[in-house]
Design an enzyme around this catalytic site. Structure first.
Site, PDB file in Angstrom:
ATOM      1  N   HIS A  15       0.864  -1.189   0.000  1.00 45.76           N
ATOM      2  CA  HIS A  15       0.000   0.000   0.000  1.00 45.76           C
ATOM      3  C   HIS A  15       0.898   1.235   0.000  1.00 45.76           C
ATOM      4  CE1 HIS A  15      -3.852   2.070   1.759  1.00 45.76           C
ATOM      5  NE2 HIS A  15      -3.133   2.909   1.018  1.00 45.76           N
ATOM      6  N   HIS A  17       1.442   4.804  -2.439  1.00 43.46           N
ATOM      7  CA  HIS A  17       1.125   5.656  -3.589  1.00 43.46           C
ATOM      8  C   HIS A  17       2.417   6.309  -4.030  1.00 43.46           C
ATOM      9  CE1 HIS A  17      -3.261   5.479  -2.630  1.00 43.46           C
ATOM     10  NE2 HIS A  17      -2.792   5.301  -1.406  1.00 43.46           N
ATOM     11  N   HIS A 195      -9.327   0.930  -1.581  1.00 42.84           N
ATOM     12  CA  HIS A 195      -9.362   1.575  -0.271  1.00 42.84           C
ATOM     13  C   HIS A 195     -10.808   1.477   0.236  1.00 42.84           C
ATOM     14  CE1 HIS A 195      -5.558   3.229  -1.504  1.00 42.84           C
ATOM     15  NE2 HIS A 195      -5.459   4.067  -0.492  1.00 42.84           N
ATOM     16  N   GLU A 198     -11.436   3.312   5.565  1.00 41.40           N
ATOM     17  CA  GLU A 198     -10.422   4.235   6.110  1.00 41.40           C
ATOM     18  C   GLU A 198     -11.202   5.327   6.845  1.00 41.40           C
ATOM     19  OE1 GLU A 198      -8.245   6.495   3.164  1.00 41.40           O
ATOM     20  OE2 GLU A 198      -6.696   7.129   4.596  1.00 41.40           O
ATOM     21  N   ASP A 276       1.723   4.008   2.876  1.00 38.52           N
ATOM     22  CA  ASP A 276       0.708   4.842   2.218  1.00 38.52           C
ATOM     23  C   ASP A 276       1.338   6.002   1.437  1.00 38.52           C
ATOM     24  OD1 ASP A 276      -1.861   5.397   1.440  1.00 38.52           O
ATOM     25  OD2 ASP A 276      -2.590   6.074   3.391  1.00 38.52           O
ATOM     26  N   ASP A 277       1.621   7.104   2.123  1.00 40.71           N
ATOM     27  CA  ASP A 277       2.213   8.293   1.488  1.00 40.71           C
ATOM     28  C   ASP A 277       3.373   8.769   2.363  1.00 40.71           C
ATOM     29  OD1 ASP A 277       0.095   8.894  -0.695  1.00 40.71           O
ATOM     30  OD2 ASP A 277      -1.076   8.622   1.143  1.00 40.71           O
TER      31      ASP A 277
HETATM   32  N1  HPA Z   1      -6.625   7.372   1.093  1.00 37.15           N
HETATM   33  C1  HPA Z   1      -7.260   7.610  -0.040  1.00 37.15           C
HETATM   34  N2  HPA Z   1      -6.666   8.073  -1.122  1.00 37.15           N
HETATM   35  C2  HPA Z   1      -5.356   8.281  -1.083  1.00 37.15           C
HETATM   36  C3  HPA Z   1      -4.627   8.041   0.063  1.00 37.15           C
HETATM   37  C4  HPA Z   1      -5.303   7.555   1.210  1.00 37.15           C
HETATM   38  O1  HPA Z   1      -4.747   7.323   2.302  1.00 37.15           O
HETATM   39  N3  HPA Z   1      -3.353   8.379  -0.236  1.00 37.15           N
HETATM   40  C5  HPA Z   1      -3.314   8.762  -1.513  1.00 37.15           C
HETATM   41  N4  HPA Z   1      -4.526   8.715  -2.039  1.00 37.15           N
HETATM   42 ZN    ZN Z   2      -3.666   4.767   0.357  1.00 32.33          ZN
END
Ligand code: HPA
Ligand code: ZN
Length: 358
Positions: A15, A17, A195, A198, A276-277
């Site tokens: 996971h 991006h 996703h 969340e 994630d990011d």
């Molecule tokens: N959630 C949804 N979209 C996203 C995320 C996330 O954590 N990071 C980058 N795009």
């Molecule tokens: Zn994500």
């Protein structure tokens, strides 16, 4: 960069991006190279904006920052920088998300994006010691028609993709909106992930499973609100790609000590840990392992299980899976918890995430 204690644990990142690995320094360098004006006068001013109140406030900055990515070379350099960092943190396999619509809608051709990413993905194993695959995500706050058009433009490059995903603003954009797009993607041999759970409710996780027929759920932390769903995920061994630092920075949970990962593991869910990011959330995947290990007092055996799960949940073939699981077994005999449990990127975020014990 110092290496994190769990960097000695081989792991897959599932996971991630790629646009979320765009570090502030690279934002400034690419802005200058591509003559793109920036709203922020300095690195410090930009970093000061990394205070998010929810998913949308992060997405606003994430989309605004990625406008500096314009050429094939930009996408290649971004990807190369990720592999360098990931390798330092023990990643041996990565399944990488990208958001084509975030680029095509501002005039960057799909081919520019995919060629740039692919030029590095193609030989990540020989260059960085990391095998990798690409997952194309649809922006769920855009229309289903736009997602379908994106899929059509991607199908000629289908060999470069292992699957499709669904990201961006979750609330009000249920998986059901994309059922036809996912049907078409799966009919073309692509795997599906999404996703869900969340910020959105457990009902969205059900939709992702039943309507999009996903192989994994990205995040999925809100699944805990529905005991029937928890039992289903447990029985089906559906992997969840959990992103602890992300959940803290986007206020899904208040602090790392409150993260439900321990509860999810105790409930028998097949969890993995991911970043994630990482450029926005204070650390790469090894830092996430170190952070939860310390904050939730996870024993080494649990970290080993999380690493094993990452390969079990990945889209690699049986031979590769066996090879990686063997690496995990070998590493499990050496200690990688303890020594220094400080985050590898000792910055403001990391210290917020893991307050020093009194
Ligand atoms: N959630 C949804 N979209 C996203 C995320 C996330 O954590 N990071 C980058 N795009
Ligand atoms: Zn994500």
């Amino acid at each position: 960069m110092t290496s994190s204690p769990s960097s000695r644990l081989p792991k897959a990142e599932l996971h991630l991006h790629i646009e979320g690995t765009l570090e502030p320094e690279m934002i400034f360098a690419l802005a200058e190279r591509n003559k793109v004006p920036l709203k922020y006068a300095s690195l410090d001013a930009l970093r000061a904006a990394y205070q998010f109140k929810d998913l949308q406030s992060f997405l606003d900055l994430y989309y605004a920052s990625m406008v500096v990515l314009r050429t094939e070379q930009d996408f290649a350099e971004l990807t190369a920088a990720y592999f360098t960092r990931a390798h330092q943190q023990g990643v041996v396999h990565a399944e990488i998300f990208f958001d084509p619509q975030a680029h095509t809608q501002r005039g960057v051709a799909f081919q520019t994006v995919i060629d740039g990413l692919w030029s590095v993905i193609r030989d990540s194993e020989t260059r960085y010691g990391v095998t990798s695959k690409l997952i194309m995500c649809f922006l769920r706050d855009q229309s289903a028609e736009s997602a379908m058009a994106t899929l059509e433009s991607a199908l000629p490059y289908g060999e470069r993709l292992v699957g499709v995903g669904l990201d961006s603003a979750e609330r009000g954009n249920p998986p059901s909106k994309f059922q036809a797009v996912f049907d078409r993607a799966r009919a073309n041999g692509l795997k599906a992930v999404a996703h869900a759970g969340e910020e959105g409710p457990a009902a969205y996780v059900w939709e992702a499973l039943r309507l999009l027929k996903v192989s994994r759920v990205d995040h999925g932390v809100r699944s805990l609100e529905d005991p029937t769903l928890v039992a289903h995920l447990r029985d089906e061994k559906t992997p969840l790609t959990v992103c602890p630092f992300s959940n803290v920075r986007l206020r899904v949970v208040d602090k790392l000590q409150d993260h439900p990962l321990g509860k999810m593991i105790d409930a028998g869910l097949m969890c993995t840990v991911n970043s994630d990011d990482p450029a926005y959330f204070g650390g790469y995947v090894g830092d996430n392992f170190d952070g939860v290990s310390k904050a939730l007092k996870l024993p080494q055996a649990t970290l080993v299980t999380l690493a094993r799960n990452s390969f079990e949940a990945s889209f690699i073939d049986v031979t590769e899976r066996q090879r990686y699981l063997k690496l995990v077994d070998e590493a499990s005999h050496t200690a990688f918890v303890g020594a220094s449990a400080e985050p590898a990127l000792p910055n403001e975020t990391a210290s917020q995430l893991t307050p020093n014990p009194a």
